[in-house]
Scaffold this motif. Structure first.
Motif, short mmCIF file in Angstrom:
data_model
loop_
_atom_site.label_atom_id
_atom_site.label_comp_id
_atom_site.label_asym_id
_atom_site.label_seq_id
_atom_site.Cartn_x
_atom_site.Cartn_y
_atom_site.Cartn_z
N VAL A 88 62.58 1.47 18.68
CA VAL A 88 62.01 1.16 17.31
C VAL A 88 61.49 -0.70 17.34
O VAL A 88 60.70 -1.54 17.34
N THR A 89 62.61 -0.55 16.84
CA THR A 89 62.80 -2.74 16.91
C THR A 89 61.97 -3.22 17.43
O THR A 89 60.89 -4.68 17.06
N PRO A 90 61.97 -3.01 19.47
CA PRO A 90 61.48 -3.69 20.25
C PRO A 90 59.78 -3.79 20.00
O PRO A 90 58.80 -4.83 19.81
N MET A 91 59.38 -2.61 19.01
CA MET A 91 57.67 -2.33 19.09
C MET A 91 57.85 -3.11 17.38
O MET A 91 55.99 -4.16 17.53
N SER A 92 58.19 -3.40 16.55
CA SER A 92 58.18 -3.54 15.59
C SER A 92 58.12 -5.21 15.51
O SER A 92 57.36 -5.85 14.59
N ALA A 93 59.40 -5.95 16.74
CA ALA A 93 59.18 -7.37 16.86
C ALA A 93 58.29 -7.76 17.08
O ALA A 93 57.47 -8.82 17.17
N ILE A 94 57.39 -7.01 18.04
CA ILE A 94 56.06 -7.57 18.84
C ILE A 94 55.06 -7.41 18.14
O ILE A 94 54.47 -8.90 18.34
N PHE A 95 54.89 -6.19 17.15
CA PHE A 95 53.71 -6.44 16.27
C PHE A 95 54.12 -7.97 14.58
O PHE A 95 53.72 -8.66 15.00
N PHE A 96 55.53 -8.16 14.59
CA PHE A 96 55.94 -8.99 13.98
C PHE A 96 55.20 -10.61 14.32
O PHE A 96 54.90 -11.57 13.66
N PHE A 133 70.64 -1.25 16.04
CA PHE A 133 71.39 -0.18 16.48
C PHE A 133 71.21 0.03 17.55
O PHE A 133 69.77 -0.12 18.08
N ARG A 134 71.58 -0.21 18.51
CA ARG A 134 71.90 -0.10 20.26
C ARG A 134 72.54 0.94 20.34
O ARG A 134 73.59 1.62 20.64
N GLY A 155 65.63 -1.10 29.54
CA GLY A 155 65.95 -1.63 29.49
C GLY A 155 65.80 -2.59 28.76
O GLY A 155 66.47 -3.08 27.84
N GLN A 156 64.71 -3.16 29.04
CA GLN A 156 63.89 -4.25 27.81
C GLN A 156 63.96 -3.89 26.46
O GLN A 156 63.72 -5.01 26.29
N LEU A 157 64.24 -2.65 26.06
CA LEU A 157 63.85 -2.32 24.64
C LEU A 157 64.88 -2.66 24.30
O LEU A 157 65.55 -3.50 23.36
N LYS A 158 66.37 -3.25 24.83
CA LYS A 158 67.62 -3.59 24.82
C LYS A 158 68.40 -4.80 24.48
O LYS A 158 68.47 -5.49 23.93
N TYR A 159 66.87 -5.48 25.38
CA TYR A 159 66.94 -7.00 25.40
C TYR A 159 66.10 -7.59 24.39
O TYR A 159 66.27 -8.59 24.03
N LYS A 160 65.02 -6.95 24.28
CA LYS A 160 64.47 -7.53 23.27
C LYS A 160 64.68 -7.57 21.66
O LYS A 160 64.51 -8.23 20.74
N GLN A 161 65.57 -6.14 21.58
CA GLN A 161 66.16 -5.67 20.06
C GLN A 161 67.13 -7.02 20.16
O GLN A 161 67.40 -7.34 19.28
#
Length: 661
Positions: free
Chosen positions: A232-240, A259-260, A284-290
């Protein structure tokens, strides 16, 4: 969205199915209990943009088939999706309504709709309704006034719908263009949940705390802790970054955690087909974006281990062990956030839009829910656990029919008081499967001891946190459920839904199992490890090991639990009996680690919380307690654990004989 796959295929081919609004019994049978796992299977959630629009309903099981393929919904030009009871069960993943929206779905109609899914729809601007007469209006191309979708909603929800989503509403809120109704409830007897809400709701001056609340009061509540994981963090970060700005700062980063924990072992189980689709790289992109957003914002990230494969722990496990305190209000990007209600706080799951909005405002919108009181009296049998209590509750008609949706599940009674905090967490965690707003147990001396042991607090400190956290004797409840622990024997939930509860002794034939799995937030705690170790120690004393026909996986919920097992000598027991031990991660529960099934006919018994179709592979999953999972791994078939080493009785009392209300 029908039970008949042929009717689905006909709609995808362009046919409009007849629908008799006045005589619904003449209409096709709609699918009930559609989970977010079916709307967007776990691997689809690796996408976090409009590409999700190619994938809605690709996990939807109709009969024995999954008839909807990639791109079908978008190509079909559908604007509304209609289903039966309990639409949007399960995960809090906002990818589900976002996939629907991106595919052209603007309206969801169902008999009743799960709280988080409905709130995610509203936050994104997807309209929801339980009014099936709208079907005729949509077909006729009639203009439907917006008030059809705001009727019965509180003032804040109405305005969110009118503004087209939560973010545009919050922009207007900061500009003081919206109406925030003051909470003017007078002094009244309150439940423990209502007391905590009253402490956290914002008053007319935007300050924290009001005198009292009642069910239906709406407003914004100041959070003590906000957390999210790599789904969820990456999508939230993109929105932010898109809506607020790339250089904008989050509000109070010290009270945010990342959390990972979900996808640490994905590479071990992902299929070659999915690898060719690029899904492993996408994950893997989810991990790096977070990681990038965490570093940029100065937010604590509980990530992967440096010296071996695995994570620091599952978000719920770490929040319970390290952060949550009695009386707090915590939110997380996961439907099992109520886990920490076991220490006497209010904790609930939120979706992507709520997460990124909370980074801006530090609050979340709340409509104070009703409470359901669950009283478990008597004394449990030695082979019965909190998991058996919750599986019995989930099988009850009041809960299966959706009457507990969006309500606080307050657990009490001498059998609950006898449970450890870890075991209480199983009850509060699986309030998510009930569809409840959250679950909570009033803090007591066991909570005090937990805080002393896990947090190093003094007794005086721990007791101070617990002060005043109880329900008033004359507090009001929407419903009261009473169970007698003396009558409850070990249970399973048969494949397809956690509500398919059945006493093991009522299974008609032996059920051989190929995989047994003990782990996840629900069953990877210290107390769960005690149970696995107890069963396996008994097995070793009898010269038994894990059955040759079965693989038994034990996965820790956190490094703290792993270290506990080292201190207790459990790792040696697990190894000697032939169990496969795995470092912390959500793993098999989210179809992303060892323990998943690989064939439709493969039988799995698992101590996790959900067995929705496809959630943990294509196989047939039974849910059960840690005792039952470990005993079944040794026997090679589903069996009750008997501490004295004797086999369980072949039959027992039926569910209808249980004392319940």
């Amino acid at each position: 969205m029908t039970e008949d796959p042929e009717l689905i295929r006909r709609q995808l081919a362009g046919e409009d199915l007849p629908w008799d609004t006045k005589n619904p019994q003449n209409s096709p049978k709609l699918r009930d209990d559609i989970s977010t796992d079916e709307i967007t299977p776990a691997h689809i959630c690796f996408f976090f943009d409009e590409k999700l629009g190619e994938w809605p309903y690709t996990g939807l099981k109709c009969g024995s088939e999954v008839p909807i393929k990639r791109g079908d919904v978008k190509a079909g030009g559908f604007v509304a999706a209609v289903s039966g009871k309990r639409r949007g069960k399960g995960s809090s993943r906002e990818q589900s309504p976002y996939a629907e929206l991106s595919a052209g779905i603007k309206l969801v109609i169902a008999e009743n709709i799960e709280r988080i899914y409905k709130q995610n729809c509203q936050n994104l601007g997807v309209l929801t309704s339980t009014d099936f007469s709208l079907i005729d209006k949509v077909r006729a191309g009639e203009v439907i006034p917006l008030n059809k979708f705001t009727e019965g909603e509180d003032d804040i929800t109405r305005q969110i719908i009118e503004y087209g989503g939560l973010f545009p509403f919050n922009v207007a809120r900061m500009q003081k263009k919206v109406f925030l109704p003051p909470i003017a409830t007078g002094k009244r007897p309150m439940t423990i949940a209502e007391k905590i809400f009253a402490r956290h709701m914002l008053n007319a001056e935007n300050e924290q705390g009001v005198g009292a609340v009642k069910p239906g009061d709406s407003g914004f509540a100041r959070t003590d802790l906000r957390f999210s994981h790599e789904y969820v963090t990456p999508m939230s970060a993109i929105f932010f970054e898109h809506f607020v700005g790339k250089e904008a700062r989050v509000n109070d980063p010290a009270t945010i955690l990342f959390f990972r924990d979900h996808l640490t072992f994905l590479d071990e189980v992902i299929s070659e087909e999915k690898k060719k689709m690029g899904l492993l790289d996408l994950a893997g992109q989810l991990k790096y974006k977070q990681e990038d957003f965490s570093a940029k914002q100065g937010i604590r990230l509980h990530g992967e281990l440096k010296d071996r494969k695995g994570s620091e722990g599952i978000c719920h496990s770490i929040v319970a062990e390290t952060y949550a305190l009695p009386g707090q209000l915590n939110v997380g990007s996961d439907s099992h956030t109520p886990h920490v209600g076991a220490v006497g706080c209010i904790a609930f799951g939120i979706g992507t839009t709520d997460v990124f909005n909370s980074w801006i405002t530090k609050d979340v919108r709340v409509k104070v829910p009703e409470s359901v009181k669950v009283i478990v009296r008597g004394k449990r049998k030695p082979n019965v656990t909190a998991k058996d209590y919750i599986l019995l509750l989930l099988s009850m008609e009041y809960i299966r029919s959706g009457k507990a949706l969006a309500k606080v599940m307050e657990y009490s009674g001498e059998a609950i008081e006898a449970l450890s905090v870890d075991e209480r967490a199983t009850m509060t965690n699986m309030a998510a499967e009930i569809g409840g707003f959250t679950g909570i147990v009033a803090p007591d001396q066991k909570t005090v001891e937990f805080l002393m042991e896990r947090r190093g607090m003094s007794r005086a400190q721990a007791e101070k946190y617990c002060e005043g956290l109880f329900s008033d004797p004359d507090a009001q409840y929407a419903h009261v459920i009473e169970l007698n622990a003396d009558d409850i024997t070990p249970m399973v939930a048969t494949p397809g839904d956690p509500g398919n509860g059945k006493f093991i002794r009522d299974l008609n034939t032996p059920v051989p199992v190929e995989i047994a799995y003990g782990g996840t937030c629900t069953a990877g705690k210290n107390a769960d490890m005690d149970m696995y170790a107890q069963v396996l120690s008994d097995a070793l004393q009898q010269g038994k090991r894990v059955a040759e026909s079965c693989k038994f996986y034990i996965q820790f919920g956190s490094q703290e639990t792993r270290e506990y097992c080292v201190r207790k000598g459990y790792l040696d027991i697990f190894k000697r009996v032939g169990a496969i031990v795995i470092e912390p991660s959500c793993g098999a529960c989210i179809n992303a680690g060892p323990g998943v099934s690989t064939r439709p006919d493969q039988v799995v018994i698992s101590a996790q919380n959900r067995n929705f179709p496809g959630r943990s592979g294509p196989g047939l999953m039974y849910l059960a307690s840690p005792y039952t999972v470990a005993a079944s791994a040794v026997a090679g078939y589903i069996v009750e654990y008997e501490p004295n080493g004797k086999e369980a009785a072949p039959s027992g009392v039926g569910m209808e004989k249980q004392g319940r209300k």
